[in-house]
Structures are given as C-alpha cells and as structure tokens.
Design a protein around this motif. Structure first.
Motif, PDB file in Angstrom:
ATOM      1  N   THR A  21       0.821  -1.215   0.000  1.00 53.05           N
ATOM      2  CA  THR A  21       0.000   0.000   0.000  1.00 53.05           C
ATOM      3  C   THR A  21       0.854   1.264   0.000  1.00 53.05           C
ATOM      4  OG1 THR A  21      -0.132  -0.103   2.412  1.00 53.05           O
ATOM      5  CG2 THR A  21      -1.945  -1.106   1.173  1.00 53.05           C
ATOM      6  N   HIS A  22       2.143   1.113  -0.319  1.00 54.37           N
ATOM      7  CA  HIS A  22       3.078   2.235  -0.381  1.00 54.37           C
ATOM      8  C   HIS A  22       3.384   2.833   0.985  1.00 54.37           C
ATOM      9  CE1 HIS A  22       2.170   2.990  -4.932  1.00 54.37           C
ATOM     10  NE2 HIS A  22       2.783   1.848  -4.706  1.00 54.37           N
ATOM     11  N   VAL A  23       3.002   2.144   2.054  1.00 59.18           N
ATOM     12  CA  VAL A  23       3.406   2.534   3.406  1.00 59.18           C
ATOM     13  C   VAL A  23       3.857   1.271   4.136  1.00 59.18           C
ATOM     14  CG1 VAL A  23       1.846   4.515   3.541  1.00 59.18           C
ATOM     15  CG2 VAL A  23       1.067   2.278   4.353  1.00 59.18           C
ATOM     16  N   SER A  24       4.683   1.467   5.154  1.00 61.53           N
ATOM     17  CA  SER A  24       5.193   0.316   5.906  1.00 61.53           C
ATOM     18  C   SER A  24       4.465   0.105   7.221  1.00 61.53           C
ATOM     19  CB  SER A  24       6.697   0.484   6.175  1.00 61.53           C
ATOM     20  OG  SER A  24       6.947   1.677   6.906  1.00 61.53           O
ATOM     21  N   LYS A  25       3.587   1.042   7.587  1.00 65.16           N
ATOM     22  CA  LYS A  25       2.835   0.935   8.828  1.00 65.16           C
ATOM     23  C   LYS A  25       1.355   1.232   8.568  1.00 65.16           C
ATOM     24  CE  LYS A  25       6.274   0.196  11.720  1.00 65.16           C
ATOM     25  NZ  LYS A  25       6.382  -1.067  12.514  1.00 65.16           N
ATOM     26  N   ALA A  26       0.497   0.449   9.170  1.00 62.22           N
ATOM     27  CA  ALA A  26      -0.942   0.661   8.987  1.00 62.22           C
ATOM     28  C   ALA A  26      -1.353   2.061   9.419  1.00 62.22           C
ATOM     29  CB  ALA A  26      -1.723  -0.384   9.781  1.00 62.22           C
ATOM     30  N   GLY A  27      -0.714   2.584  10.464  1.00 59.00           N
ATOM     31  CA  GLY A  27      -1.059   3.904  10.953  1.00 59.00           C
ATOM     32  C   GLY A  27      -0.765   5.016   9.979  1.00 59.00           C
ATOM     33  N   ASP A  28       0.095   4.751   8.985  1.00 56.69           N
ATOM     34  CA  ASP A  28       0.405   5.763   7.972  1.00 56.69           C
ATOM     35  C   ASP A  28      -0.730   5.944   6.974  1.00 56.69           C
ATOM     36  OD1 ASP A  28       2.864   6.201   9.138  1.00 56.69           O
ATOM     37  OD2 ASP A  28       3.930   4.809   7.821  1.00 56.69           O
ATOM     38  N   LEU A  29      -1.790   5.141   7.095  1.00 60.68           N
ATOM     39  CA  LEU A  29      -2.957   5.274   6.225  1.00 60.68           C
ATOM     40  C   LEU A  29      -3.995   6.212   6.830  1.00 60.68           C
ATOM     41  CD1 LEU A  29      -3.349   1.533   5.141  1.00 60.68           C
ATOM     42  CD2 LEU A  29      -2.345   3.412   3.827  1.00 60.68           C
ATOM     43  N   ASN A  30      -3.576   6.985   7.808  1.00 63.37           N
ATOM     44  CA  ASN A  30      -4.437   7.994   8.449  1.00 63.37           C
ATOM     45  C   ASN A  30      -5.649   7.388   9.139  1.00 63.37           C
ATOM     46  OD1 ASN A  30      -3.211  10.690   7.978  1.00 63.37           O
ATOM     47  ND2 ASN A  30      -3.404  10.106   5.828  1.00 63.37           N
ATOM     48  N   LEU A  31      -5.501   6.156   9.607  1.00 58.61           N
ATOM     49  CA  LEU A  31      -6.492   5.496  10.441  1.00 58.61           C
ATOM     50  C   LEU A  31      -5.758   4.793  11.573  1.00 58.61           C
ATOM     51  CD1 LEU A  31      -8.943   3.677   7.954  1.00 58.61           C
ATOM     52  CD2 LEU A  31      -9.466   5.636   9.397  1.00 58.61           C
ATOM     53  N   PRO A  32      -6.410   4.561  12.702  1.00 64.99           N
ATOM     54  CA  PRO A  32      -5.785   3.721  13.722  1.00 64.99           C
ATOM     55  C   PRO A  32      -5.459   2.348  13.139  1.00 64.99           C
ATOM     56  CG  PRO A  32      -7.724   4.832  14.596  1.00 64.99           C
ATOM     57  CD  PRO A  32      -7.728   5.064  13.119  1.00 64.99           C
ATOM     58  N   GLY A  33      -4.336   1.787  13.512  1.00 63.88           N
ATOM     59  CA  GLY A  33      -3.926   0.506  12.938  1.00 63.88           C
ATOM     60  C   GLY A  33      -4.943  -0.602  13.116  1.00 63.88           C
ATOM     61  N   ASN A  34      -5.725  -0.534  14.212  1.00 64.03           N
ATOM     62  CA  ASN A  34      -6.700  -1.616  14.416  1.00 64.03           C
ATOM     63  C   ASN A  34      -7.969  -1.436  13.596  1.00 64.03           C
ATOM     64  OD1 ASN A  34      -7.737   0.524  15.872  1.00 64.03           O
ATOM     65  ND2 ASN A  34      -8.118  -0.642  17.755  1.00 64.03           N
ATOM     66  N   HIS A  35      -8.021  -0.397  12.755  1.00 64.98           N
ATOM     67  CA  HIS A  35      -9.116  -0.249  11.793  1.00 64.98           C
ATOM     68  C   HIS A  35      -8.645  -0.562  10.363  1.00 64.98           C
ATOM     69  CE1 HIS A  35     -12.635   1.246  14.009  1.00 64.98           C
ATOM     70  NE2 HIS A  35     -11.759   1.782  14.852  1.00 64.98           N
ATOM     71  N   VAL A  36      -7.449  -1.123  10.261  1.00 64.96           N
ATOM     72  CA  VAL A  36      -6.927  -1.598   8.989  1.00 64.96           C
ATOM     73  C   VAL A  36      -6.866  -3.120   9.076  1.00 64.96           C
ATOM     74  CG1 VAL A  36      -5.011  -1.557   7.354  1.00 64.96           C
ATOM     75  CG2 VAL A  36      -5.565   0.499   8.671  1.00 64.96           C
ATOM     76  N   TRP A  37      -7.509  -3.772   8.116  1.00 60.84           N
ATOM     77  CA  TRP A  37      -7.671  -5.221   8.154  1.00 60.84           C
ATOM     78  C   TRP A  37      -7.067  -5.824   6.888  1.00 60.84           C
ATOM     79  CZ3 TRP A  37     -10.620  -6.760  12.517  1.00 60.84           C
ATOM     80  CH2 TRP A  37     -11.288  -5.710  13.175  1.00 60.84           C
ATOM     81  N   VAL A  38      -6.434  -6.979   7.045  1.00 54.56           N
ATOM     82  CA  VAL A  38      -5.793  -7.620   5.901  1.00 54.56           C
ATOM     83  C   VAL A  38      -6.103  -9.107   5.908  1.00 54.56           C
ATOM     84  CG1 VAL A  38      -3.653  -7.896   7.221  1.00 54.56           C
ATOM     85  CG2 VAL A  38      -3.592  -8.037   4.732  1.00 54.56           C
ATOM     86  N   THR A  39      -6.291  -9.639   4.720  1.00 52.83           N
ATOM     87  CA  THR A  39      -6.478 -11.081   4.590  1.00 52.83           C
ATOM     88  C   THR A  39      -5.671 -11.569   3.389  1.00 52.83           C
ATOM     89  OG1 THR A  39      -8.128 -12.853   4.403  1.00 52.83           O
ATOM     90  CG2 THR A  39      -8.564 -10.852   3.165  1.00 52.83           C
ATOM     91  N   LEU A  40      -5.047 -12.732   3.554  1.00 47.29           N
ATOM     92  CA  LEU A  40      -4.215 -13.312   2.492  1.00 47.29           C
ATOM     93  C   LEU A  40      -4.474 -14.806   2.443  1.00 47.29           C
ATOM     94  CD1 LEU A  40      -1.950 -12.762   0.382  1.00 47.29           C
ATOM     95  CD2 LEU A  40      -0.317 -13.427   2.161  1.00 47.29           C
ATOM     96  N   ALA A  41      -4.952 -15.285   1.304  1.00 45.49           N
ATOM     97  CA  ALA A  41      -5.290 -16.698   1.156  1.00 45.49           C
ATOM     98  C   ALA A  41      -4.047 -17.527   0.888  1.00 45.49           C
ATOM     99  CB  ALA A  41      -6.290 -16.880   0.018  1.00 45.49           C
ATOM    100  N   GLU A  42      -4.137 -18.780   1.250  1.00 46.32           N
ATOM    101  CA  GLU A  42      -3.052 -19.718   0.963  1.00 46.32           C
ATOM    102  C   GLU A  42      -2.861 -19.830  -0.558  1.00 46.32           C
ATOM    103  OE1 GLU A  42      -1.945 -24.476   1.592  1.00 46.32           O
ATOM    104  OE2 GLU A  42      -3.796 -23.636   2.421  1.00 46.32           O
ATOM    105  N   GLY A  43      -1.600 -19.775  -0.979  1.00 44.64           N
ATOM    106  CA  GLY A  43      -1.311 -19.917  -2.402  1.00 44.64           C
ATOM    107  C   GLY A  43      -1.494 -18.653  -3.215  1.00 44.64           C
ATOM    108  N   ASP A  44      -1.768 -17.501  -2.561  1.00 42.52           N
ATOM    109  CA  ASP A  44      -1.878 -16.233  -3.287  1.00 42.52           C
ATOM    110  C   ASP A  44      -0.473 -15.660  -3.466  1.00 42.52           C
ATOM    111  OD1 ASP A  44      -2.317 -13.692  -4.267  1.00 42.52           O
ATOM    112  OD2 ASP A  44      -4.026 -13.277  -2.960  1.00 42.52           O
TER     113      ASP A  44
END
Length: 543
Positions: free
Chosen positions: A443-466
């Motif tokens: 996302t062009h940032v290294s920290k979730a907090g750099d997206l101008n939201l609290p880090g716990n309001h940034v959610w990520v999911t990654l499937a096996e084999g993606d």
C-alpha cells in the motif's frame, strides 16, 4: 410575429404553470420506470421463470422501460424550452412596460399597433418631440423584436422534440444539446471536483432547474460526487443509453468504411470494427447487470477507454453501513458483472448482522486498472485513481450527511489495495472508518497507521497460495531495515500493524469472496457491519 399589444398583455403565468406540469410529468415518468423495475421486473426474476417466453418478457419490459425513460428525458427538454420562453418573454415584457411608462411620462400616446403621437396635438410639429418620438419608438421596438425571436426559436425547438415512437437515444441526446443551447445554461456554472460545493449547488436548484440540467448534462451530473445517489443513477442511465446509441452509429459507420476500403486500409478498419464491437458488448453487459436486480444504482459511468462503472447495491445515502470495493489488475467495464457479484455476496453476508436496508455495497471501477501483471508493477494507475477514490468517498459522506458519521468500509483487492493506499496516505486520508485489503502487493506505506487510520481499523487477509503479496512487493511495499536486513513490508506482515484476518478455505488470488469458502467473506462482513468481535483474527487488536 409578436405584436406590441400581445407582448404588453401576455399572461405568462400560463407558461409557468406549464413548466411545473411538465416537471411533474417527467418525475412521474421516472417513477413509472422505477415501479416497472420493482413491481414487474422484480417478481419476474424472483419467479425463476426461464425459457424463450421469459426472455421475450424480459426484453419487452426492458424496451417499454426504455421508451418511458426517453419520454421522461424528452419531457425535461420540453420544460426547458417552456421555462426559457417564460423567462425571456418576461424580461422582454418588463422592458416594454418600462418603455411604455417612459413614453407616457414624455407626453406620448402609444396606440395598439405601436404608433406613437404626442398627447398634446400642438406638439406634433415640434422638432424635439419628433426626435424624442423616434427614440422611444426604437426603445419599444427592441423588446417586441426580442419577443418575436424568442417565440420563433422556442417554437422551432418544440417542433423538433416531436416523439418518434421508438427509444431513439441519439435523437434524445441531440435534443438535449439543442435545448441547452437555447436556454443558455453554461456547463461552467456546474461545480465539479468538490463534493460539498456540488451538493450545495444541487440543493439550491428548484425542481424545474434540476430537470433542465438532467435534460442537457446527464453525463456530467452522473459523475458528480456529492449528489444524491438516485439523481446520479437517473443521469447515468441516460448517459449509458446515449453512449450506446452513439457507439452503435459509430460501429455502423466503421463497418461501411471497412466494406468500402481497399486492401491497404482494410486491416485498419477491421481492427476498428472489432474494438467497437468489444466496447458495445461491455456496455450491453453492464445493462444486463443493471437488469439483474431492482436494488442497483448506477453511480458512475463512462464509455471511454476500457470503460468505467460504479454500481451500488442498495442506496448508500440511507445505509448505516457502506462497503466500497475497489478491484485490481484486469478490471474493466466488460468484467464489472463479476465485481457486482462479489459485492452482492458481501452484502448478503453482512445482512446477517444488520436490519434490512441498513447495508449498501458498491463496486467502484472508476479508475484505469492495469491490464496485465506487468502493467501492475507501475504505480501510475494507482496515483491517478487515488484522487478519484477520495472524491467519491467524500461524496458518499456528503450525500449521507457528513455529521451522521455512518460506517464506510473500503475494500481493495490486489492492485485495488494500492489505489486505496495512495488515497489513504495522502493529506487528510479518506472518508472511511475501516480499510480491508485482500491479496495486497503493498500500500506504499510500511505501517498501517500511515494510512491515516488507527492501525486496528486496517484489516488484511491473504489466502493460501496467493502469490501477489510476494510478486508485487518489489513495486508497492516499502523496504524497511530491521536488524541490518532490508525487507519489503506488505500489509500481511505482523510488523505492518494491521489486523490479520483468517482466510481459511480460500486458495489463490480470487477466492476471497467465494461463498464456498466463507471464512474470508464472513470476516469482511463482520468488519463492514462493525461487529468486530465476530472477526476471526490471526493477530492484531479489535477496535
């Protein structure tokens, strides 16, 4: 030709009443289209009726609906002409009345045919009075001449609005252009690029003025973030129909040139015909998608390039929870039906946590997505799309009522997460409470907090084999030095600081919205509904 007496005594209130009646008629026709969709189309779809008769019924309903849409648009054209006539004739009448008052004050009698004589017969040979009479005659002739011009032009324009009996959108588009020129409505007066200004401008228009802008500038209104969703839907469906008509005409012309071309130019025109056919097929695919449900709103449309579309399921203006899905590489107008299917699954899953009507899910394809994985290594498409996404989200908030603080969640798949990252990290961030990224290359940032939201309001999911998280990280994940070693930090890394959700059961890059593997789908639904306690977390902290 309008006479002085006719203009002087004209009761223009009748024209005003006609404008109101045509405005009401256009609104009633718009409502009729909606009732046909929900009252007839809905039960037909719900009945699961299939076969040739069912297809014929669907085509007939669509054709009738299109005829009513044309009638509504033509009614808006008529009221624009009538409103223009009333306004300009009233101005001419005021000028005439002022001239008549000036003539009386100067000691002249004005006759019905426009002749003028001094009220005192002894002054008829006076040189000064003769000169003054000439001036006043010119003064009175000007508004009469203007009224005649208005009457002629409006009558000619009304004559060309005569209905053809078929849904001729090319004719309707030409009519809209004609009446805008007559009315002198300047495109520059429409505020664009500022959702707050757009909403304020729209709120300041009366019903007839709104109808006039819908008649002449449907594509412009449809693209205006901040306007009510129902207005954008109405405008974009007209813009879609007009774009299709123009494309059909262009295709016919290209085929004629192909057939007439010699061998030298034959290949060029064959390629052109093929490209136009593909664009037409994409538009027809969008039409089919819009016919698939009575809860769909077309919030954005463009036929340029690969095409653009923003399709909402449920009205976000009234929704308590809104999800905005941003697709990634390979997304195009031709594939928007697939994106709408995904947001439909999201909406259905989210409705398990909410009351009916509280959720809206939007497929946002309003940027030029990369065509291939090679193109996806560039950030240029994300940078160009980021500002559009920011304006759109702000517009959703404005239409909802900014003070309402309703819950908006933005979801990015693959390159779509890069677009969200670019938008969110910019000054002021984005108008959203939660961000979800799936299969993200970065996302062009290294920290979730750099997206101008609290880090716990940034959610990520990654499937096996993606593989995208690894393959795309070199282009979109910043390098961070830890313990002397440089690493690319993607959102699925623990150090990124986001909430990592389970995607158990899903595999590869495209199963995050697969109903057969519900873990990823259910987790996203819980975030969209604000039911954070229901999310299956691998790590992180719930809000």
């Amino acid at each position: 030709m309008v006479t002085l007496a006719q203009l002087r005594d004209a009761a223009l209130g009748g024209l005003d009443r006609a404008v109101v009646e045509w405005t009401d008629l256009a609104a009633a026709l718009d409502g009729l289209v909606g009732r046909a969709t929900t009252g007839v189309g809905g039960p037909l779809r719900a009945s699961r009726w299939e076969g040739a008769d069912a297809d014929a019924a669907a085509r007939g309903l669509a054709a009738r609906g299109e005829q009513v849409m044309v009638a509504a648009q033509e009614a808006r054209c008529v009221l624009t002409v009538l409103d223009t006539a009333a306004d300009q004739l009233r101005n001419a009448q005021r000028d005439l009345w002022a001239g008549l008052a000036e003539a009386a004050a100067a000691g002249f009698t004005v006759f019905e045919d426009g002749r003028m004589e001094p009220a005192d017969p002894t002054h008829r040979a006076d040189v000064a009075m003769i000169s003054r009479r000439h001036e006043l005659e010119q003064l009175l002739a000007a508004p009469v001449r203007k009224a005649t011009e208005v009457d002629t032009h409006c009558a000619e324009t009304l004559a060309r609005l005569y209905p053809t009996g078929t849904a001729d959108w090319a004719d309707t588009a030409a009519d809209g252009t004609c009446v805008m020129a007559l009315a002198g409505l300047d495109l520059a007066t429409i505020p664009r690029g500022d959702p707050v200004a757009a909403a304020k401008w729209w709120a300041g228009l009366n019903p007839s003025e709104r109808a006039m802008y819908l008649a002449g500038y449907p594509a412009v209104l449809g693209a205006m973030d901040g306007l009510p969703t129902e207005i954008r839907d109405r405008a974009n469906r007209v813009a879609l129909a007009e774009a299709k008509a123009a494309l059909i005409a262009e295709l016919a012309a290209a085929r004629a040139k192909r057939d007439a071309a010699g061998r030298t130019d034959d290949a060029k025109w064959r390629l052109r015909v093929t490209a136009l056919k593909e664009r037409l097929a994409a538009i027809e695919g969008l039409e089919a998608t819009l016919r698939s449900g009575d809860d769909l709103y077309l919030m954005g449309f463009s036929a340029k390039g690969d095409g653009r579309a923003i399709v909402a399921i449920g009205n976000p203006d009234t929704a308590a929870h809104t999800a905005v899905y941003v697709p990634g590489t390979g997304a195009s107008l031709a594939k928007v039906g697939k994106d709408v299917q995904r947001v439909r699954r999201l909406l259905i899953a989210t409705e398990r946590y909410t009351k009916p009507g509280e959720v809206s899910a939007i497929a946002w394809l309003s940027y030029d997505a990369p065509d291939t994985l090679v193109h996806a290594l560039s950030s240029s498409d994300a940078e160009a799309g980021a500002s559009k996404l920011k304006y759109f989200l702000r517009g959703v908030g404005v239409a909802q009522g900014v003070s309402s603080q309703r819950h908006i969640t933005v979801i990015g798949h693959s390159y779509g997460s890069v677009v969200i990252g670019e938008a969110a990290k910019s000054n002021g961030g984005i108008y959203a409470r939660d961000i979800i990224v799936a299969g993200s290359p970065g996302t062009h940032v290294s920290k979730a907090g750099d997206l101008n939201l609290p880090g716990n309001h940034v959610w990520v999911t990654l499937a096996e084999g993606d593989p995208v998280s690894t393959l795309g990280s070199g282009a979109h994940a910043p390098a961070v030095k830890e313990k002397g070693i440089w690493n690319r930090v993607t959102p699925d890394d623990r150090s990124f600081g986001a909430n990592r959700m389970s995607a158990e059961g899903a595999h590869g890059h495209s199963e995050y919205w697969d109903g057969e593997h519900p873990d990823s789908l259910d987790n996203q639904a819980a975030v969209i509904a604000g039911r954070y306690e229901e999310v299956n977390l691998l790590w992180g902290s719930r809000p």
